[in-house]
Design a protein around this motif. Structure first.
Motif, PDB file in Angstrom:
ATOM      1  N   PRO A 108     -24.790  30.829  25.979  1.00 46.46           N
ATOM      2  CA  PRO A 108     -24.883  30.903  24.341  1.00 46.46           C
ATOM      3  C   PRO A 108     -26.205  30.515  23.774  1.00 46.46           C
ATOM      4  O   PRO A 108     -26.532  31.025  22.782  1.00 46.46           O
ATOM      5  CB  PRO A 108     -23.810  30.370  23.759  1.00 46.46           C
ATOM      6  N   LEU A 109     -26.606  29.052  24.212  1.00 48.01           N
ATOM      7  CA  LEU A 109     -27.851  28.507  23.615  1.00 48.01           C
ATOM      8  C   LEU A 109     -29.144  29.422  23.778  1.00 48.01           C
ATOM      9  O   LEU A 109     -29.737  29.373  22.973  1.00 48.01           O
ATOM     10  CB  LEU A 109     -27.926  27.078  24.085  1.00 48.01           C
TER      11      LEU A 109
ATOM     12  N   PHE B 230     -28.849  32.377  21.801  1.00 48.34           N
ATOM     13  CA  PHE B 230     -29.154  32.158  20.408  1.00 48.34           C
ATOM     14  C   PHE B 230     -30.636  32.007  20.182  1.00 48.34           C
ATOM     15  O   PHE B 230     -31.143  32.705  19.159  1.00 48.34           O
ATOM     16  CB  PHE B 230     -28.428  30.711  19.980  1.00 48.34           C
TER      17      PHE B 230
ATOM     18  N   ALA C 230     -30.931  24.618  23.885  1.00 49.06           N
ATOM     19  CA  ALA C 230     -30.610  23.802  22.473  1.00 49.06           C
ATOM     20  C   ALA C 230     -31.818  23.714  21.765  1.00 49.06           C
ATOM     21  O   ALA C 230     -32.028  24.095  20.830  1.00 49.06           O
ATOM     22  CB  ALA C 230     -29.701  22.802  22.545  1.00 49.06           C
TER      23      ALA C 230
END
Lengths: 432, 177
Positions: free
Chosen positions: A66-67, A70, A250
């Motif tokens: 997901p990071l 994103f 991240a």
């Protein structure tokens, strides 16, 4: 019934149910659960369903997905792709076929901050197809270029497929990322060569674009700087060992967000959209991963992967020949299935085979990604073709599928080169 | 149709859970970035000895927190992703079939999906109870696992309910054939 027979029946049931339009992750979960229960009893079967889903969902190594997604979504909504394309356009657009070549270059650039083929194809289609239309390019060539070059998203790091492959086979994600760089550059050049050859035969396909001055060319380079900065920070940190993959993703997402906000290129609405897209896409991936884990456990208790790799290992055939058969299986599978789901499903079966044959696991990962790239553009389910079609509705689907064919050839050439010279993939990770 | 009111409620719950999943993803990014930044500060402090950095520490238990945020993100997004047809499926063959056949196939796949998530919800409740009894906690933060398994159970239940509504609608269609 023998374990192998149960396993084969499981695979057949899985294939039949896959075509029933039931979500791929659900099918794998259900068939895996039922098959496992049949072999090991209902108690263990019921237990494995809950533990596999929870363990995958709460797996720290998977949070990287997901990071990175994103990060890609923020780049998409903040228009980095547009600035990349503008730079490439000014630099090489003036020659015949230049705008298409610029699309390839911009896709390669965007791939360096995005890990998905669909996102890369979608974002570049919105930017470059209108331009190519303005200069009277053949629309099949234009759309085909973007659909094919979008597939670079999973070869040039970061790449969701490499992450998943790395987790499935316990290979270093950093090494896999490094291994994708040179093949990614090679494939971009092959794509550009494919455009060049087509245009040389028929210049009317892609008329020359606008002339630009040297001042414009130099100024256009600013469009590349932010992508370069993000790529440098993320991959530099990852390769030098400062970041773990999750940290790299991240920090990359945060850095991209910061850049977009500082340059006032991301509205609140687009920020929310980026979150919503990321959430949906990563949920889709996680469900497939969880389902495939359950199915993988079923396969493991039937011992099919081990028996298969043992059997293949004893075949009196050259390993390269067997590898070609595996590649053919992937190609056919890729015609019907999403590349990601296909890899989740087949890597647990074919990876032991590749290992038994003595192939380098990192190299095999790159080959798998290249095949997945073919899968996203081959008919009838070439997802990238549909993505581009969704953006440029006035171009007939057949024209796009025709347009990707030369690029498919380029992919096959790239694959062949990698099989002959594995060093193309293994050189950079070897330095680590 | 009778299901409409319940359906609206289920969809609303699914949407709120989806929002929370989004928040979890942003939280993952923030926690990890903060942790990396603080680690950097610790390095700077050890190198230059700037007094104001003396008490700055990396975020404790980042590893556990991020993993659990990941669990919340994936679990809570399931129902809404299902409603938005966000899951990958192979529609190639079904598209070629007659409308009537398509409805029957959909009834079958919706039932199978609902069954899978019903079982998953049930087993997660049992699994959570087991984890609670054994007192299993995460490595660094000593975070108990069972609340997160209950969350997965709840999410699966909502997905099962989404499919229940779909099944009822399918049956309506089959009856009206």
């Amino acid at each position: 019934m023998s374990l192998t027979a149960i396993g084969v029946i499981g695979i057949i049931v899985l294939l039949v149910m896959l075509f029933s339009k039931m979500p791929v992750g659900f099918v794998m979960g259900l068939v895996g659960f039922l098959g496992f229960s049949y072999v090991k009893g209902w108690g263990p079967g019921l237990n494995i369903l809950a533990t596999d889903f929870f363990e995958m969902f709460s797996s720290h190594s998977l949070t990287v997905i997901p990071l990175f997604m994103f990060m890609g979504q923020i780049s998409f909504y903040s228009g980095i792709s547009r600035r990349l394309y503008n730079a490439a356009y000014v630099l090489i657009g003036a020659r015949n076929g230049g705008l298409a070549m610029a699309s390839v270059a911009a896709c390669a650039g965007f791939a360096a901050i995005s890990g998905s083929t669909n996102a890369t194809a979608a974002t570049m289609a919105t930017v470059s197809i209108p331009e190519m239309k303005r200069f009277k390019y053949d629309m099949g060539l234009a759309a085909g270029t973007v659909a094919a070059a979008g597939s670079l998203g999973i070869l040039i790091p970061p790449s969701t497929i490499f992450i998943i492959y790395g987790i499935l086979t316990e290979q270093s994600i950093g090494k896999l990322f490094l291994a994708g760089i040179l093949p990614g550059i090679l494939l971009s050049l092959l794509f550009i060569a494919a455009i060049h050859l087509q245009v040389r035969r028929n210049p009317a396909l892609a008329p020359a674009g606008p002339k630009t001055t040297w001042t414009q060319k130099i100024r256009s380079l600013t469009g590349v700087i932010e992508a370069l900065l993000i790529f440098g920070a993320v991959m530099g940190g990852l390769f030098s060992g400062v970041f773990t993959p999750t940290e790299a993703a991240a920090v990359g997402a945060f850095f991209t967000l910061l850049l977009a906000v500082a340059r006032r290129q991301l509205s609140w609405k687009h920020f929310l959209k980026a979150i919503a897209d990321t959430t949906r896409l990563s949920c889709m991936v996680m469900v497939i991963v969880a389902g495939a884990t359950v199915f993988g456990h079923f396969m493991a208790v039937t011992r099919i992967p081990f028996d298969l790799s043992n059997w293949v290992g004893t075949l009196p055939l050259h390993p390269m020949l067997i590898m070609m058969v595996i590649i053919m299986i992937y190609l056919v599978g890729g015609c019907f299935m999403d590349g990601f789901a296909l890899i989740m499903l087949t890597v647990p079966i074919f990876f032991p085979v590749a290992q038994a044959l003595g192939f380098d696991p990192i190299w095999f990962g790159v080959i798998i990604v290249l095949i997945a790239e073919m899968g996203v553009i081959t008919p009838p389910v070439g997802i990238n073709v549909y993505v581009v079609y969704g953006v440029a509705k006035d171009i007939p689907l057949e024209a796009i599928f025709r347009g990707v064919m030369p690029f498919l050839l380029a992919l096959i050439v790239c694959n062949a080169l990698l099989m002959i010279f594995p060093q193309i993939a293994l050189f950079l990770p070897g330095l680590l | 149709m009778q299901v409409t009111a319940i359906e609206t409620q289920i969809n609303r719950v699914a949407r709120y859970m989806y929002y929370m999943a989004g928040v979890a993803i942003v939280a993952m990014m923030m926690i990890t970035t903060l942790d990396v930044f603080m680690r950097f500060c610790v390095t700077v402090y050890s190198r230059f000895g700037w007094a104001f950095l003396a008490s700055w520490r990396p975020v404790p238990g980042t590893y556990d927190l991020v993993a659990m945020c990941g669990a919340v993100a994936a679990a809570f997004a399931m129902a809404h992703t299902t409603l938005e047809s966000g899951h990958v499926a192979v529609s190639l063959v079904v598209r070629l079939l007659a409308k009537k056949t398509q409805i029957f196939i959909k009834l079958f796949t919706d039932t199978a999906s609902g069954f899978l998530f019903g079982i998953l919800a049930w087993r997660c409740v049992l699994y959570a109870a087991k984890l609670k009894d054994s007192g299993e906690v995460s490595m660094t933060l000593q975070l108990p696992f069972h609340p997160f398994v209950y969350m997965l159970a709840f999410s699966s239940l909502i997905v099962a309910l989404v499919y229940l509504v779909a099944i009822i609608k399918d049956i309506h269609k089959v009856v009206s054939l």
